[in-house]
Design an enzyme around this catalytic site. Structure first.
Site, PDB file in Angstrom:
ATOM      1  N   ASP A   1       9.855 -14.154  -2.029  1.00 54.26           N
ATOM      2  CA  ASP A   1       8.409 -13.950  -1.960  1.00 54.26           C
ATOM      3  C   ASP A   1       7.690 -15.287  -1.863  1.00 54.26           C
ATOM      4  O   ASP A   1       8.030 -16.240  -2.584  1.00 54.26           O
ATOM      5  CB  ASP A   1       7.918 -13.208  -3.205  1.00 54.26           C
ATOM      6  CG  ASP A   1       7.372 -11.832  -2.894  1.00 54.26           C
ATOM      7  OD1 ASP A   1       6.395 -11.774  -2.133  1.00 54.26           O
ATOM      8  OD2 ASP A   1       7.916 -10.836  -3.397  1.00 54.26           O
TER       9      ASP A   1
ATOM     10  N   ASP B   1       3.121 -12.511   0.473  1.00 48.06           N
ATOM     11  CA  ASP B   1       2.265 -11.643  -0.323  1.00 48.06           C
ATOM     12  C   ASP B   1       0.843 -11.630   0.244  1.00 48.06           C
ATOM     13  O   ASP B   1       0.310 -12.672   0.655  1.00 48.06           O
ATOM     14  CB  ASP B   1       2.256 -12.158  -1.766  1.00 48.06           C
ATOM     15  CG  ASP B   1       1.548 -11.238  -2.726  1.00 48.06           C
ATOM     16  OD1 ASP B   1       1.950 -10.078  -2.837  1.00 48.06           O
ATOM     17  OD2 ASP B   1       0.593 -11.709  -3.383  1.00 48.06           O
TER      18      ASP B   1
ATOM     19  N   GLU C   1       0.310 -21.025  11.617  1.00 46.82           N
ATOM     20  CA  GLU C   1       0.787 -22.231  10.952  1.00 46.82           C
ATOM     21  C   GLU C   1       2.032 -21.946  10.109  1.00 46.82           C
ATOM     22  O   GLU C   1       2.975 -22.747  10.081  1.00 46.82           O
ATOM     23  CB  GLU C   1      -0.312 -22.831  10.075  1.00 46.82           C
ATOM     24  CG  GLU C   1      -1.471 -23.433  10.871  1.00 46.82           C
ATOM     25  CD  GLU C   1      -2.530 -24.044   9.977  1.00 46.82           C
ATOM     26  OE1 GLU C   1      -2.380 -23.976   8.727  1.00 46.82           O
ATOM     27  OE2 GLU C   1      -3.502 -24.607  10.508  1.00 46.82           O
TER      28      GLU C   1
ATOM     29  N   HIS D   1       7.525  -2.147  -5.034  1.00 44.14           N
ATOM     30  CA  HIS D   1       7.197  -2.352  -6.442  1.00 44.14           C
ATOM     31  C   HIS D   1       5.764  -1.973  -6.784  1.00 44.14           C
ATOM     32  O   HIS D   1       5.393  -2.018  -7.966  1.00 44.14           O
ATOM     33  CB  HIS D   1       7.432  -3.818  -6.812  1.00 44.14           C
ATOM     34  CG  HIS D   1       6.575  -4.766  -6.043  1.00 44.14           C
ATOM     35  ND1 HIS D   1       6.685  -4.941  -4.688  1.00 44.14           N
ATOM     36  CD2 HIS D   1       5.572  -5.597  -6.441  1.00 44.14           C
ATOM     37  CE1 HIS D   1       5.803  -5.822  -4.281  1.00 44.14           C
ATOM     38  NE2 HIS D   1       5.101  -6.243  -5.319  1.00 44.14           N
ATOM     39  N   ASP D   2       4.958  -1.619  -5.789  1.00 46.81           N
ATOM     40  CA  ASP D   2       3.569  -1.226  -6.024  1.00 46.81           C
ATOM     41  C   ASP D   2       3.315   0.257  -5.764  1.00 46.81           C
ATOM     42  O   ASP D   2       2.166   0.702  -5.880  1.00 46.81           O
ATOM     43  CB  ASP D   2       2.629  -2.033  -5.114  1.00 46.81           C
ATOM     44  CG  ASP D   2       2.551  -3.495  -5.504  1.00 46.81           C
ATOM     45  OD1 ASP D   2       2.704  -3.807  -6.702  1.00 46.81           O
ATOM     46  OD2 ASP D   2       2.343  -4.335  -4.601  1.00 46.81           O
TER      47      ASP D   2
END
Length: 528
Positions: free
Chosen positions: A95, A197, A244, A325-326
């Site tokens: 992550d 994220d 970027e 996980h959410d």
């Protein structure tokens, strides 16, 4: 390209395997379970945050982007995990949390120390509004205003999540370069890429305008839904920031060894696909979670798949997700029988699937009593929903992995940080290893079947989406038929073939004419 052929398996490190007896999973635990993951057939591990953190949001509040929190181990533990994963042919994504840091990060401690500190502009600070309150009406995802007043300097700082998670100012090139350097730190160690994220939130409206009200909001819904979000989500500048990030990955990429970006982006499909153009390899497609699972009907799923496929260019590679996980657990949303059908859907659609740990056991949502609640999103909003806040958080989908019927399910030698699934003595890896018709065995078979080149790469075409049955063709050689009902259904076949896999794991046979689907059954047919 490896990221097109892989299956991504998300691990929530706190809940996978504890090896030091503190009730919390760690990196060494993941390393010890690598043979299980190899045997399951997945090709890529995605590790949720293990960075040094005060754990106000369990690692999504980063205090050091280049170190491991002692709860999870050490950098040496990570290096050993990565080396052994690579030796087994497994890729590793970690992550990246670039939108915000912990309020204990040294950058923020400097930023809040005074208005003229060189890092003041690394975060988003604003004077109070005309009434002395927050600068505008922006709301946090975790409830309440997205602004907190710093008494010492007399300004508010922005946090789209917890007050302990101040947002970085991505307009500042020094901030962007600092994040790029953090990426290089892990890329030099050998990681294969990042799941980024809240990628769609990096840029904010430079004028900081109030967001318009949401006419469909009603009491009981989260505070964030009080407004629509034209000024805090998917701003035009975001695409340049994504490009970027891609440049950094490309610095470390070689043919066959591409470093990959997976982006967390909760947007409608027509806006989601723009992130391909910006350079994100796999903008997470959550449409099965956000639209499909709440309306689990063949017509709905067919519409989602057709809409997504129609928006992709020949250079875009699809991806699909059923849990994370959410989000509530797949088996709790659909029941185990239809969770099997959903698994067959995920692994036979065109594109890269992401699978959430434990769903291969049909793991249900955990039962979390109020005194055991850990999730800060639930705790922050408990006064707003006092009767049931413990049911609204994300703890139920984060319970520990049950490995066997030994004490604490083989996850730990002590009581885990969250309660185990109530049926863990029977629903665990060891038990399902011994059951030839278990969900675990089905997922293994599906992952193995997906390696067929035609199932990997050939086109998708809807065959039927009515009468409770969703069926589609992959190329000219494969038919997938899914019965969404608890009644028997019949489907005319385009030509004879061989039934090679049923979600019931109890038949392989020649078929022609009419295909009989039993209740809650999905099948894969190899057409002649």
């Amino acid at each position: 390209m490896w990221w097109k052929e892989t299956v991504i398996y998300q691990i929530y490190p706190r809940s996978f395997q504890d090896t030091n007896g503190d009730g919390i999973g760690d990196l060494e635990g993941i390393r010890r379970r690598l043979p299980y993951l190899k045997g399951l057939g997945v090709g890529t591990l995605w590790l949720s945050p293990f960075y040094k953190s005060p754990m106000k949001d369990f690692g999504y509040d980063v205090a050091d982007y280049c170190d491991v929190d002692p709860i999870f181990g050490t950098l040496e533990d990570f290096d050993r995990l990565l080396k052994e994963a690579h030796a087994l042919g497994l890729k590793v994504l970690i992550d990246l949390v670039p939108n915000h840091t912990s309020d204990q990060h040294p950058w923020f401690l400097e930023s809040r120390s005074s208005r003229d500190n060189p890092k003041r502009d690394w975060y988003i600070w604003k004077d109070p509004g005309p009434d002395g309150g927050p600068p505008n009406n922006w709301q946090s995802f975790f409830g309440g205003p997205a602004w907190t007043l710093d008494e010492d300097t007399g300004q508010y700082y922005l946090h789209l999540f917890l007050p302990e998670q101040p947002d970085l100012n991505w307009q500042n090139p020094e901030v962007r370069e600092a994040i790029h350097e953090a990426m290089r730190f892990w890329l030099r160690r050998g990681v294969d890429g990042f799941r980024v994220d809240v990628l769609w939130l990096l840029a904010k409206d430079p004028l900081f305008r109030d967001e318009p009200g949401n006419p469909s909001w009603r009491p009981g819904l989260p505070d964030r839904l009080r407004h629509e979000h034209p000024y805090t989500e998917d701003q035009p500048e975001t695409y340049a920031y994504v490009r970027e990030l891609r440049y950094i990955l490309d610095e470390f990429s070689q043919p066959g060894q591409e470093r990959v970006m997976v982006g967390e982006i909760y947007l409608p499909l027509h806006r989601l696909v723009r992130y391909y153009r910006a350079g994100c390899h796999l903008p997470f497609n959550f449409s099965l979670i956000t639209e499909g699972l709440p309306h689990w009907q063949p017509e709905t799923i067919a519409r989602i798949v057709e809409a997504y496929e129609s928006l992709l260019t020949p250079w875009d590679w699809p991806n699909w997700v059923l849990g994370n996980h959410d989000q509530p657990r797949l088996a709790s949303r659909l029941g185990e029988a239809q969770a099997r059908v959903a698994a067959m859907l995920l692994f036979t659609l065109r594109g890269t699937p992401t699978w959430y740990y434990g769903d291969e056991l049909a793991l249900p949502n955990g039962e979390i009593p109020p005194e055991k609640v850990q999730d800060p999103a639930a705790l922050r909003q408990k006064d707003r929903t006092p009767a049931g806040y413990h049911t609204l958080g994300r703890d139920p989908e984060r319970t520990p992995m049950p490995w066997d019927a030994s004490p604490h399910a083989g996850f730990s030698t002590v009581e885990p940080w969250l309660p185990l699934n109530p049926d863990w003595p029977l629903r665990n890896v060891a038990a399902q290893e011994q059951d030839p018709r278990s969900m675990l065995q089905l997922v293994r078979r599906l992952i193995a079947l997906r390696k067929d080149p035609e199932l990997l790469y050939e086109a998708y075409r809807t065959y039927q989406a009515a009468g409770g049955v969703y069926a589609y063709l992959r190329g000219e050689g494969w038919l997938v038929a899914l019965n969404f009902t608890d009644k028997e259904r019949a489907l005319p076949l385009p030509r004879r073939g061989g039934l090679v896999l049923s979600t019931h794991l109890d038949r392989e046979e020649a078929v022609e004419g009419i295909l009989r689907l039993r209740p809650d059954e999905g099948v894969v047919v190899r057409l002649s």
